[in-house]
Write a protein that holds these residues in place. Structure first.
Motif, PDB file in Angstrom:
ATOM      1  N   UNK A  53      71.119  64.266 -34.297  1.00 16.58           N
ATOM      2  CA  UNK A  53      69.836  64.933 -34.563  1.00 16.58           C
ATOM      3  C   UNK A  53      70.271  65.223 -35.232  1.00 16.58           C
ATOM      4  N   UNK A  54      70.091  65.482 -37.130  1.00 18.48           N
ATOM      5  CA  UNK A  54      69.815  66.152 -38.281  1.00 18.48           C
ATOM      6  C   UNK A  54      71.757  66.404 -38.520  1.00 18.48           C
ATOM      7  N   UNK A  55      72.643  65.535 -37.851  1.00 16.75           N
ATOM      8  CA  UNK A  55      74.135  65.889 -38.289  1.00 16.75           C
ATOM      9  C   UNK A  55      74.742  67.055 -37.809  1.00 16.75           C
ATOM     10  N   UNK A  56      76.015  67.153 -38.036  1.00 20.98           N
ATOM     11  CA  UNK A  56      77.002  68.060 -36.962  1.00 20.98           C
ATOM     12  C   UNK A  56      77.289  67.538 -35.388  1.00 20.98           C
ATOM     13  N   UNK A  57      77.725  67.907 -34.993  1.00 19.12           N
ATOM     14  CA  UNK A  57      78.440  68.199 -33.422  1.00 19.12           C
ATOM     15  C   UNK A  57      77.331  68.160 -32.400  1.00 19.12           C
ATOM     16  N   UNK A  58      77.662  67.516 -31.549  1.00 15.87           N
ATOM     17  CA  UNK A  58      76.467  67.708 -29.750  1.00 15.87           C
ATOM     18  C   UNK A  58      77.362  68.966 -29.404  1.00 15.87           C
ATOM     19  N   UNK A  59      76.111  69.973 -28.796  1.00 11.64           N
ATOM     20  CA  UNK A  59      76.538  71.597 -28.215  1.00 11.64           C
ATOM     21  C   UNK A  59      75.706  71.045 -26.568  1.00 11.64           C
ATOM     22  N   UNK A  60      76.468  71.475 -25.837  1.00  7.02           N
ATOM     23  CA  UNK A  60      75.716  71.729 -24.700  1.00  7.02           C
ATOM     24  C   UNK A  60      74.036  72.258 -24.544  1.00  7.02           C
ATOM     25  N   UNK A  62      72.359  72.216 -27.434  1.00  4.82           N
ATOM     26  CA  UNK A  62      72.037  70.642 -29.166  1.00  4.82           C
ATOM     27  C   UNK A  62      71.436  69.770 -27.760  1.00  4.82           C
ATOM     28  N   UNK A  63      72.694  69.150 -26.145  1.00  4.33           N
ATOM     29  CA  UNK A  63      72.238  67.934 -25.922  1.00  4.33           C
ATOM     30  C   UNK A  63      70.891  68.897 -24.655  1.00  4.33           C
ATOM     31  N   UNK A  64      71.107  69.709 -24.407  1.00  3.33           N
ATOM     32  CA  UNK A  64      68.878  70.154 -23.540  1.00  3.33           C
ATOM     33  C   UNK A  64      68.416  70.306 -24.786  1.00  3.33           C
ATOM     34  N   UNK A  65      67.920  70.858 -25.451  1.00  5.67           N
ATOM     35  CA  UNK A  65      67.331  70.960 -26.145  1.00  5.67           C
ATOM     36  C   UNK A  65      66.515  69.572 -26.506  1.00  5.67           C
ATOM     37  N   UNK A  68      64.876  68.231 -23.538  1.00 10.75           N
ATOM     38  CA  UNK A  68      63.844  68.159 -23.211  1.00 10.75           C
ATOM     39  C   UNK A  68      62.975  67.722 -23.999  1.00 10.75           C
ATOM     40  N   UNK A  69      63.533  67.810 -25.915  1.00  9.64           N
ATOM     41  CA  UNK A  69      62.431  66.731 -26.356  1.00  9.64           C
ATOM     42  C   UNK A  69      61.942  65.331 -26.237  1.00  9.64           C
ATOM     43  N   UNK A  70      63.267  64.776 -25.780  1.00 12.56           N
ATOM     44  CA  UNK A  70      62.204  63.554 -25.857  1.00 12.56           C
ATOM     45  C   UNK A  70      61.538  63.500 -24.063  1.00 12.56           C
ATOM     46  N   UNK A  71      62.074  64.130 -23.100  1.00 11.41           N
ATOM     47  CA  UNK A  71      61.625  64.050 -22.217  1.00 11.41           C
ATOM     48  C   UNK A  71      59.806  64.555 -21.682  1.00 11.41           C
ATOM     49  N   UNK A  72      60.072  65.834 -23.698  1.00 10.42           N
ATOM     50  CA  UNK A  72      58.331  66.130 -23.569  1.00 10.42           C
ATOM     51  C   UNK A  72      57.550  65.091 -23.859  1.00 10.42           C
TER      52      UNK A  72
END
Length: 74
Positions: A53-60, A62-65, A68-72
């Motif tokens: 989301x927002x561009x760029x590559x996935x990072x560990x 970024x994935x965790x955040x 967590x956002x989707x779970x909330x």
């Protein structure tokens, strides 16, 4: 007799977005391919999409955040 198990999608508040569906499908394909470590899953997302989301590559982190956002939201 009362049903003791949750029904499919009983606990979600809304339908998933197309992005959420694609993310879930890509994660499931990674698991099906035998990916079990988070760095490898992140690499799989960078190869297969969706984009971070927002561009760029996935990072560990970024994935965790994002998870967590989707779970909330659920």
């Amino acid at each position: 007799m009362q049903e003791l198990y949750l029904k499919v999608h009983q606990t979600r508040r809304r339908e998933p977005t197309p992005y959420e569906d694609l993310l879930g499908d890509t994660i499931e394909r990674g698991f099906a391919a035998g990916i079990t470590e988070l760095p490898a899953l992140v690499a799989h997302l960078n190869r297969q999409g969706p984009n971070f989301p927002g561009g760029g590559e996935w990072t560990v982190k970024g994935y965790q955040a994002e998870i967590a956002r989707l779970a909330a939201e659920c």
